[in-house]
Design a protein around this motif. Structure first.
Motif, PDB file in Angstrom:
ATOM      1  N   THR A 245      90.441 -22.984 -76.128  1.00  0.00           N
ATOM      2  CA  THR A 245      91.357 -22.996 -74.994  1.00  0.00           C
ATOM      3  C   THR A 245      92.131 -24.305 -74.875  1.00  0.00           C
ATOM      4  OG1 THR A 245      89.371 -23.495 -73.709  1.00  0.00           O
ATOM      5  CG2 THR A 245      90.213 -21.250 -73.586  1.00  0.00           C
TER       6      THR A 245
ATOM      7  N   ARG B  20      85.973 -22.205 -69.647  1.00  0.00           N
ATOM      8  CA  ARG B  20      86.455 -21.268 -70.662  1.00  0.00           C
ATOM      9  C   ARG B  20      86.252 -21.898 -72.040  1.00  0.00           C
ATOM     10  NH1 ARG B  20      91.761 -20.097 -70.413  1.00  0.00           N
ATOM     11  NH2 ARG B  20      92.344 -21.926 -69.200  1.00  0.00           N
TER      12      ARG B  20
ATOM     13  N   ASP C 125      79.048 -20.967 -75.936  1.00  0.00           N
ATOM     14  CA  ASP C 125      78.705 -20.440 -74.620  1.00  0.00           C
ATOM     15  C   ASP C 125      77.202 -20.497 -74.312  1.00  0.00           C
ATOM     16  OD1 ASP C 125      79.732 -19.298 -72.194  1.00  0.00           O
ATOM     17  OD2 ASP C 125      78.802 -17.398 -72.779  1.00  0.00           O
TER      18      ASP C 125
ATOM     19  N   GLY D 243      82.767 -16.963 -69.619  1.00  0.00           N
ATOM     20  CA  GLY D 243      83.977 -17.146 -70.435  1.00  0.00           C
ATOM     21  C   GLY D 243      85.286 -16.790 -69.756  1.00  0.00           C
ATOM     22  N   HIS D 244      85.245 -16.330 -68.522  1.00  0.00           N
ATOM     23  CA  HIS D 244      86.455 -15.883 -67.838  1.00  0.00           C
ATOM     24  C   HIS D 244      86.471 -16.386 -66.401  1.00  0.00           C
ATOM     25  CE1 HIS D 244      85.878 -12.960 -71.070  1.00  0.00           C
ATOM     26  NE2 HIS D 244      87.180 -12.709 -71.011  1.00  0.00           N
TER      27      HIS D 244
ATOM     28  N   ASP E 141      84.280 -17.343 -60.701  1.00  0.00           N
ATOM     29  CA  ASP E 141      83.531 -16.904 -61.878  1.00  0.00           C
ATOM     30  C   ASP E 141      82.226 -16.215 -61.483  1.00  0.00           C
ATOM     31  OD1 ASP E 141      81.532 -19.052 -61.547  1.00  0.00           O
ATOM     32  OD2 ASP E 141      83.081 -20.393 -62.321  1.00  0.00           O
TER      33      ASP E 141
ATOM     34  N   THR F 168      89.009 -12.064 -73.113  1.00  0.00           N
ATOM     35  CA  THR F 168      89.152 -13.008 -74.226  1.00  0.00           C
ATOM     36  C   THR F 168      88.078 -12.699 -75.257  1.00  0.00           C
ATOM     37  OG1 THR F 168      89.962 -14.741 -72.768  1.00  0.00           O
ATOM     38  CG2 THR F 168      89.011 -15.461 -74.846  1.00  0.00           C
TER      39      THR F 168
ATOM     40  N   TRP G 123      80.354 -11.799 -74.305  1.00  0.00           N
ATOM     41  CA  TRP G 123      80.201 -12.500 -73.023  1.00  0.00           C
ATOM     42  C   TRP G 123      79.222 -11.771 -72.126  1.00  0.00           C
ATOM     43  CZ3 TRP G 123      82.547 -16.996 -73.534  1.00  0.00           C
ATOM     44  CH2 TRP G 123      83.718 -17.095 -74.290  1.00  0.00           C
TER      45      TRP G 123
END
Ligand code: C2O
Ligand code: CU
Length: 491
Positions: free
Chosen positions: A34, A105, A111, A429-430, A449, A466, A470
């Motif tokens: 990102t 992100r 992650d 992740g979002h 989130d 994305t 996730w």
């Protein structure tokens, strides 16, 4: 106790992009970065370890095996927006762990979720995390293996990402309120964090309430009539709070670190903002006249629980009308296209055994045979999403994805809580838009989130998917460790 070391990562130098050594796992392993490759880089080492700490006070017994990043409770990282943190993480715990960068992100392979984005990091092992910071805000990091046990014993770090100086909104004082209880016996030693009664109901509560680690709520002074920024986080595994204060001159300016159009507390039902585990809130408080105080409470407790007292000192400013300060809205966050969004329905429910109904992964997908490490999850299964439980059954097989999504496509998730407990649901992740709630009709629009779902409530959220694997889970940690977690494969 709270020697919060802010690791200031200021000053920029052109970065060299280091490659994450993590192996690719599964079909959806295309990790989207990102930040541009030439973003400024800060390298740091981070360890998770156990320390003995007098958390109940200097005159009380020392608590053994407190878990902390770099040995410091609520270790705090701070860096400018647009920086890339290259984190050399070392696991100095006697148990496996991983690090998840909550709300950031990150590329999927940083992650921190075993077995879908990386393997667990064994004791003595290490892992290189690539943590770009594309959005300003208030975030945190924590393990994603035995979260109930490790977070319960203190393993939480805070991460503040600042706007560039020209976009910063000045405040006279910034004060962090980290809500986290300790679950200790009379002897000052840890009690069992995961209990069957707790995991199957509202979660197991701590025995000592605390703010910023201490049983006595903080008192901070600020000049009369000045502007204070509270940065509130519920870092507890279980506790849900109703955040509010005893002044009319207070406004919410960011939710989960994301700036919003400010609203004062009289604009929300009962003048409180409900926060479950993992939720953050930035609040602008105008100080009163000299000598007066503002008290900040959790109004959910039977008796309002004092979180902090702000004391107005002499040397103040002249009184002016209270106008909440609007933070710059982060334009970098991808927002969903609601006109072309696909709709998916999810039911949060109690587990009915290992009866997953989602389509299995194709046999050639490396994740189709993946197992969940038994050290990372609880010993029982009580919860499910659309009849999928995470790690259900004795074989701990990874459940199939809740759904396979398309990279770049917008989705509306309708989440219905069909249980008797509230569940703060978090998507990795979002950042998503919270569109509606069947119970809170007057909710101001915001992005987040983590979103609270109350019993019998349907909440709709929307996001642009994305690429990556996730997870989507409840942040009451015993719930997630007893089944309330699923995942999306975005390809
Ligand atoms: Cu704080 Cu999986 O999340
Ligand atoms: Cu839950």
């Amino acid at each position: 106790m709270i020697t919060r070391r802010a690791v200031l990562l200021a000053g920029a130098s052109a970065g060299v992009l280091a490659l994450s050594p993590s192996a690719s796992l599964g079909r959806a392993s295309r990790s989207v970065d990102t930040l541009p490759a030439d973003a400024p880089v800060r390298r740091l080492s981070l360890s998770a370890r156990e320390v003995d700490l007098p958390i109940l006070g200097a005159d009380k017994a020392v608590t053994k095996r407190f878990c902390a990043y770099d040995g410091m409770p609520f270790m705090t990282l701070r860096a400018p927006q647009g920086t890339r943190l290259m984190v050399d993480f070392k696991n100095d715990l006697p148990d496996p762990t991983t690090v998840h960068w909550h709300g950031i992100r990150v590329p999927n392979d940083s992650d921190g979720v075993a077995p879908i984005t990386q393997k667990i990091i064994p004791p003595g092992g290490s892992f290189a995390y690539n943590v770009p910071l594309p959005d300003p805000g208030f975030y945190f990091f924590h393990p994603h293996c035995d979260e109930t046990g490790q977070v319960g014993r203190g393993l939480v770090g805070l991460l503040l990402v600042d706007e560039p100086p020209e976009r910063q909104v000045p405040f006279d004082l910034e004060h962090i309120i980290a809500v986290k209880d300790w679950r200790l016996g009379e002897d000052g030693q840890w009690l069992e964090m995961f209990t069957t009664e707790g995991a199957s109901t509202a979660g197991t509560f701590g025995t000592v309430r605390a703010v910023n680690g201490l049983p006595t709520p903080p008192r901070r002074s600020a000049p009369a009539n000045s502007d204070v920024r509270l940065r509130v986080i519920v870092a507890d595994s279980t506790r849900v709070i109703d955040f509010g204060c005893d002044t009319d001159e207070a406004a919410v300016i960011a939710v989960d670190g994301q700036a919003i159009t400010p609203f004062t507390f009289d604009k929300v039902p009962h003048g409180i903002w409900r926060m479950g585990p993992a939720m953050r809130l930035d609040v602008h408080v105008r100080m009163p006249e000299a000598g007066k105080e503002v008290k900040v409470y959790d109004y959910r407790s039977a008796e309002p629980y004092l979180l902090t007292t702000l004391v107005a000192t002499e040397s103040g400013k002249a009184r002016t009308d209270f106008v909440p300060k609007a933070l710059p809205i982060a334009t970098e966050v991808p927002m969903p296209d609601l006109d072309h969004a696909e709709r998916l329905d999810f039911l949060v429910q109690t587990a009915a055994g290992a009866t997953a109904i989602a389509a299995p992964l194709p046999a050639d997908d490396p994740l189709s045979k993946a197992l969940i490490d038994s050290m990372c999850v609880g010993s029982a299964t009580f919860w499910a999403i659309n009849r999928n439980s995470w790690g259900a059954g004795p074989d701990l097989r990874l459940p199939p994805p809740l759904s396979t999504l398309k990279d770049g496509q917008s989705y509306i998730l309708s989440i219905t809580n069909a249980t008797k407990q509230p569940h703060p649901m978090h998507l990795h992740g979002h950042v998503f838009r919270v569109l509606s709630s069947s119970k809170k009709k007057t909710m101001p629009p915001y992005v987040a989130d983590t979103v609270m779902t109350e019993p019998n409530e349907t909440v709709e959220i929307a996001f642009k998917a994305t690429s990556g694997n996730w997870v989507f889970h409840c942040h009451i940690l015993e719930h997630m460790d007893s089944g309330l977690m699923g995942w999306f494969m975005v390809v």
